[in-house]
Design a protein around this motif. Structure first.
Motif, PDB file in Angstrom:
ATOM      1  N   ILE A  59       0.859  -1.191   0.000  1.00  0.00           N
ATOM      2  CA  ILE A  59       0.000   0.000   0.000  1.00  0.00           C
ATOM      3  C   ILE A  59       0.890   1.234   0.000  1.00  0.00           C
ATOM      4  O   ILE A  59       1.855   1.314   0.770  1.00  0.00           O
ATOM      5  CB  ILE A  59      -0.907   0.026   1.244  1.00  0.00           C
ATOM      6  N   SER A  60       0.564   2.177  -0.866  1.00  0.00           N
ATOM      7  CA  SER A  60       1.336   3.413  -0.928  1.00  0.00           C
ATOM      8  C   SER A  60       0.393   4.598  -0.765  1.00  0.00           C
ATOM      9  O   SER A  60      -0.570   4.744  -1.521  1.00  0.00           O
ATOM     10  CB  SER A  60       2.076   3.505  -2.265  1.00  0.00           C
ATOM     11  N   GLU A  61       0.649   5.422   0.248  1.00  0.00           N
ATOM     12  CA  GLU A  61      -0.153   6.638   0.440  1.00  0.00           C
ATOM     13  C   GLU A  61       0.491   7.775  -0.352  1.00  0.00           C
ATOM     14  O   GLU A  61       1.662   8.101  -0.151  1.00  0.00           O
ATOM     15  CB  GLU A  61      -0.235   6.987   1.927  1.00  0.00           C
ATOM     16  N   VAL A  62      -0.271   8.344  -1.273  1.00  0.00           N
ATOM     17  CA  VAL A  62       0.265   9.367  -2.176  1.00  0.00           C
ATOM     18  C   VAL A  62      -0.669  10.577  -2.182  1.00  0.00           C
ATOM     19  O   VAL A  62      -1.800  10.519  -1.697  1.00  0.00           O
ATOM     20  CB  VAL A  62       0.408   8.813  -3.612  1.00  0.00           C
ATOM     21  N   ASP A  63      -0.189  11.656  -2.779  1.00  0.00           N
ATOM     22  CA  ASP A  63      -1.047  12.844  -2.847  1.00  0.00           C
ATOM     23  C   ASP A  63      -2.019  12.739  -4.026  1.00  0.00           C
ATOM     24  O   ASP A  63      -1.859  11.901  -4.915  1.00  0.00           O
ATOM     25  CB  ASP A  63      -0.207  14.127  -2.934  1.00  0.00           C
ATOM     26  N   LYS A  64      -3.033  13.595  -4.010  1.00  0.00           N
ATOM     27  CA  LYS A  64      -4.096  13.556  -5.019  1.00  0.00           C
ATOM     28  C   LYS A  64      -3.541  13.775  -6.425  1.00  0.00           C
ATOM     29  O   LYS A  64      -4.031  13.181  -7.400  1.00  0.00           O
ATOM     30  CB  LYS A  64      -5.151  14.613  -4.692  1.00  0.00           C
ATOM     31  N   GLN A  65      -2.509  14.576  -6.558  1.00  0.00           N
ATOM     32  CA  GLN A  65      -1.943  14.880  -7.873  1.00  0.00           C
ATOM     33  C   GLN A  65      -1.431  13.624  -8.574  1.00  0.00           C
ATOM     34  O   GLN A  65      -1.651  13.440  -9.774  1.00  0.00           O
ATOM     35  CB  GLN A  65      -0.805  15.897  -7.723  1.00  0.00           C
ATOM     36  N   LYS A  66      -0.795  12.742  -7.816  1.00  0.00           N
ATOM     37  CA  LYS A  66      -0.297  11.500  -8.420  1.00  0.00           C
ATOM     38  C   LYS A  66      -1.452  10.610  -8.842  1.00  0.00           C
ATOM     39  O   LYS A  66      -1.426   9.996  -9.912  1.00  0.00           O
ATOM     40  CB  LYS A  66       0.619  10.756  -7.451  1.00  0.00           C
ATOM     41  N   LEU A  67      -2.479  10.517  -8.006  1.00  0.00           N
ATOM     42  CA  LEU A  67      -3.640   9.699  -8.353  1.00  0.00           C
ATOM     43  C   LEU A  67      -4.339  10.255  -9.596  1.00  0.00           C
ATOM     44  O   LEU A  67      -4.763   9.494 -10.469  1.00  0.00           O
ATOM     45  CB  LEU A  67      -4.617   9.644  -7.176  1.00  0.00           C
ATOM     46  N   ASP A  68      -4.439  11.583  -9.683  1.00  0.00           N
ATOM     47  CA  ASP A  68      -5.054  12.208 -10.859  1.00  0.00           C
ATOM     48  C   ASP A  68      -4.266  11.882 -12.123  1.00  0.00           C
ATOM     49  O   ASP A  68      -4.834  11.634 -13.185  1.00  0.00           O
ATOM     50  CB  ASP A  68      -5.126  13.731 -10.675  1.00  0.00           C
ATOM     51  N   MET A  69      -2.935  11.871 -11.999  1.00  0.00           N
ATOM     52  CA  MET A  69      -2.076  11.573 -13.143  1.00  0.00           C
ATOM     53  C   MET A  69      -2.251  10.115 -13.595  1.00  0.00           C
ATOM     54  O   MET A  69      -2.292   9.819 -14.782  1.00  0.00           O
ATOM     55  CB  MET A  69      -0.614  11.819 -12.771  1.00  0.00           C
ATOM     56  N   MET A  70      -2.398   9.208 -12.632  1.00  0.00           N
ATOM     57  CA  MET A  70      -2.538   7.788 -12.943  1.00  0.00           C
ATOM     58  C   MET A  70      -3.922   7.442 -13.486  1.00  0.00           C
ATOM     59  O   MET A  70      -4.077   6.519 -14.278  1.00  0.00           O
ATOM     60  CB  MET A  70      -2.300   6.953 -11.678  1.00  0.00           C
ATOM     61  N   SER A  71      -4.941   8.201 -13.049  1.00  0.00           N
ATOM     62  CA  SER A  71      -6.331   7.838 -13.314  1.00  0.00           C
ATOM     63  C   SER A  71      -6.716   7.921 -14.781  1.00  0.00           C
ATOM     64  O   SER A  71      -6.348   8.863 -15.489  1.00  0.00           O
ATOM     65  CB  SER A  71      -7.261   8.734 -12.491  1.00  0.00           C
ATOM     66  N   GLU A  72      -7.459   6.920 -15.232  1.00  0.00           N
ATOM     67  CA  GLU A  72      -8.027   6.931 -16.583  1.00  0.00           C
ATOM     68  C   GLU A  72      -9.494   7.351 -16.548  1.00  0.00           C
ATOM     69  O   GLU A  72     -10.010   7.937 -17.486  1.00  0.00           O
ATOM     70  CB  GLU A  72      -7.889   5.548 -17.218  1.00  0.00           C
ATOM     71  N   THR A  73     -10.177   7.033 -15.451  1.00  0.00           N
ATOM     72  CA  THR A  73     -11.611   7.340 -15.343  1.00  0.00           C
ATOM     73  C   THR A  73     -11.856   8.742 -14.812  1.00  0.00           C
ATOM     74  O   THR A  73     -12.949   9.290 -14.970  1.00  0.00           O
ATOM     75  CB  THR A  73     -12.299   6.347 -14.388  1.00  0.00           C
ATOM     76  N   LYS A  74     -10.847   9.317 -14.148  1.00  0.00           N
ATOM     77  CA  LYS A  74     -10.941  10.628 -13.500  1.00  0.00           C
ATOM     78  C   LYS A  74     -11.966  10.627 -12.366  1.00  0.00           C
ATOM     79  O   LYS A  74     -12.488  11.661 -11.979  1.00  0.00           O
ATOM     80  CB  LYS A  74     -11.267  11.734 -14.526  1.00  0.00           C
ATOM     81  N   SER A  75     -12.261   9.447 -11.850  1.00  0.00           N
ATOM     82  CA  SER A  75     -13.151   9.341 -10.689  1.00  0.00           C
ATOM     83  C   SER A  75     -12.629   8.248  -9.757  1.00  0.00           C
ATOM     84  O   SER A  75     -13.325   7.304  -9.428  1.00  0.00           O
ATOM     85  CB  SER A  75     -14.588   9.043 -11.124  1.00  0.00           C
ATOM     86  N   HIS A  76     -11.376   8.394  -9.360  1.00  0.00           N
ATOM     87  CA  HIS A  76     -10.702   7.347  -8.585  1.00  0.00           C
ATOM     88  C   HIS A  76     -11.112   7.305  -7.117  1.00  0.00           C
ATOM     89  O   HIS A  76     -10.829   6.323  -6.432  1.00  0.00           O
ATOM     90  CB  HIS A  76      -9.179   7.521  -8.682  1.00  0.00           C
ATOM     91  N   GLN A  77     -11.749   8.378  -6.618  1.00  0.00           N
ATOM     92  CA  GLN A  77     -12.222   8.435  -5.220  1.00  0.00           C
ATOM     93  C   GLN A  77     -11.091   8.198  -4.219  1.00  0.00           C
ATOM     94  O   GLN A  77     -11.301   7.690  -3.126  1.00  0.00           O
ATOM     95  CB  GLN A  77     -13.332   7.407  -4.980  1.00  0.00           C
ATOM     96  N   GLY A  78      -9.874   8.538  -4.631  1.00  0.00           N
ATOM     97  CA  GLY A  78      -8.741   8.424  -3.720  1.00  0.00           C
ATOM     98  C   GLY A  78      -8.126   7.043  -3.626  1.00  0.00           C
ATOM     99  O   GLY A  78      -7.259   6.801  -2.790  1.00  0.00           O
ATOM    100  N   VAL A  79      -8.548   6.119  -4.516  1.00  0.00           N
ATOM    101  CA  VAL A  79      -8.015   4.748  -4.471  1.00  0.00           C
ATOM    102  C   VAL A  79      -7.812   4.203  -5.886  1.00  0.00           C
ATOM    103  O   VAL A  79      -8.733   4.235  -6.713  1.00  0.00           O
ATOM    104  CB  VAL A  79      -8.970   3.791  -3.718  1.00  0.00           C
ATOM    105  N   ILE A  80      -6.608   3.704  -6.165  1.00  0.00           N
ATOM    106  CA  ILE A  80      -6.318   3.025  -7.439  1.00  0.00           C
ATOM    107  C   ILE A  80      -5.492   1.772  -7.138  1.00  0.00           C
ATOM    108  O   ILE A  80      -4.482   1.836  -6.432  1.00  0.00           O
ATOM    109  CB  ILE A  80      -5.545   3.922  -8.430  1.00  0.00           C
ATOM    110  N   ALA A  81      -5.934   0.655  -7.672  1.00  0.00           N
ATOM    111  CA  ALA A  81      -5.177  -0.605  -7.536  1.00  0.00           C
ATOM    112  C   ALA A  81      -4.534  -0.931  -8.879  1.00  0.00           C
ATOM    113  O   ALA A  81      -5.128  -0.713  -9.935  1.00  0.00           O
ATOM    114  CB  ALA A  81      -6.107  -1.731  -7.104  1.00  0.00           C
ATOM    115  N   ILE A  82      -3.322  -1.458  -8.811  1.00  0.00           N
ATOM    116  CA  ILE A  82      -2.590  -1.860 -10.015  1.00  0.00           C
ATOM    117  C   ILE A  82      -2.557  -3.383 -10.085  1.00  0.00           C
ATOM    118  O   ILE A  82      -2.048  -4.046  -9.183  1.00  0.00           O
ATOM    119  CB  ILE A  82      -1.140  -1.318 -10.007  1.00  0.00           C
ATOM    120  N   ALA A  83      -3.125  -3.931 -11.152  1.00  0.00           N
ATOM    121  CA  ALA A  83      -3.155  -5.386 -11.334  1.00  0.00           C
ATOM    122  C   ALA A  83      -2.109  -5.789 -12.370  1.00  0.00           C
ATOM    123  O   ALA A  83      -1.809  -5.024 -13.288  1.00  0.00           O
ATOM    124  CB  ALA A  83      -4.542  -5.830 -11.791  1.00  0.00           C
TER     125      ALA A  83
END
Length: 250
Positions: free
Chosen positions: A54-78
């Motif tokens: 588990i990695s706690e990151v800031d919102k900017q990184k999650l926004d950059m990773m997100s494809e749906t733009k509605s990650h709700q603060g959580v993204i899992a990598i499979a």
């Protein structure tokens, strides 16, 4: 291409929670800092129980990773392909009725290098590759591309504790041979017969001290020039194919 491009991502609290409940394989979960509450708390607990990083990151990184733009603060990598278990690799090796040949990648952080090692392992006819859950690249699209498709044919196991895994292999009468610049033997004088597992260390630091102590043998690649180290995948290829040459000469 960055590490996450075209990777299988699961975005949003409920989708990630359901993926965890279903037992889907997940490499890592990114959670927004300060958001460990409500459903995110359940995600955190399930991930910990399943030993998922588990990695706690800031919102900017999650926004950059997100494809749906509605990650709700959580993204899992499979992973691009499900991991095998060590037992599955050993069972498949048993069926071949030939001496086991396993490759272990210790702290290989570059997905290009990991992909190249898997490609070499496949070309050499190795039974499988074992990597660590921590301080290691995963089966990302970059790794898959670098393997030239080898990840589809060569099973890769991802384990929590490499030392314990090596001890398990040794109990199965598998000799563990680590690549190390301080090795007593060279790749030209080492005996590679029988059941073996070859350990390839990280690009900068080599095999970790605990892994080094656990190996049965440490083997070095002779260096005759001014440069005293090789790229991890190149060093791995030299050692793997020296083992292949000797095993086929028998």
């Amino acid at each position: 291409m960055n590490e996450f491009e075209k990777t299988s991502k699961i975005e949003g609290r409920n989708p990630v929670l359901e993926a965890l409940k279903s037992g889907r394989q997940i490499d890592k979960i990114y959670i927004k800092k300060g958001e460990i509450q409500g459903s995110a708390k359940k995600i955190f607990a399930l991930a910990r129980a399943n030993k998922i990083i588990i990695s706690e990151v800031d919102k900017q990184k999650l926004d950059m990773m997100s494809e749906t733009k509605s990650h709700q603060g959580v993204i899992a990598i499979a992973p691009v392909k499900d991991y095998a278990s060590v037992d599955e690799i050993l069972a498949a090796a048993d069926k071949k009725q030939k001496p086991h040949f396993i490759v272990i990648a210790d702290r290989i952080t570059d997905p290009h290098n990991l992909g190249a090692i898997i490609r070499t392992a496949n070309a050499a006819g190795a039974d499988g590759v074992i990597i660590s859950k921590h301080s290691s690249a995963s089966l990302t699209p970059v790794c898959e591309k670098s393997s030239a498709g080898a990840v589809e044919y060569t099973p890769v196991a991802k384990v929590t504790n490499l030392v314990q895994t090596i001890e398990k292999l040794k109990k199965q009468n598998i000799w563990v041979i680590g690549a190390d610049m301080d090795g007593e033997n060279t790749i030209y004088t080492q005996d590679f017969s029988g059941n073996i597992a070859i350990v390839i260390g990280s690009e900068g630091e080599g095999i970790s001290p605990l892994i080094k102590k656990t190996c049965d043998f440490l083997v070095k690649i002779p260096m005759y020039g001014e440069v005293t180290s090789l790229n991890a995948s190149v060093a791995g290829a030299l050692m793997i194919y020296e083992a292949v040459r000797k095993r086929h000469e028998m």
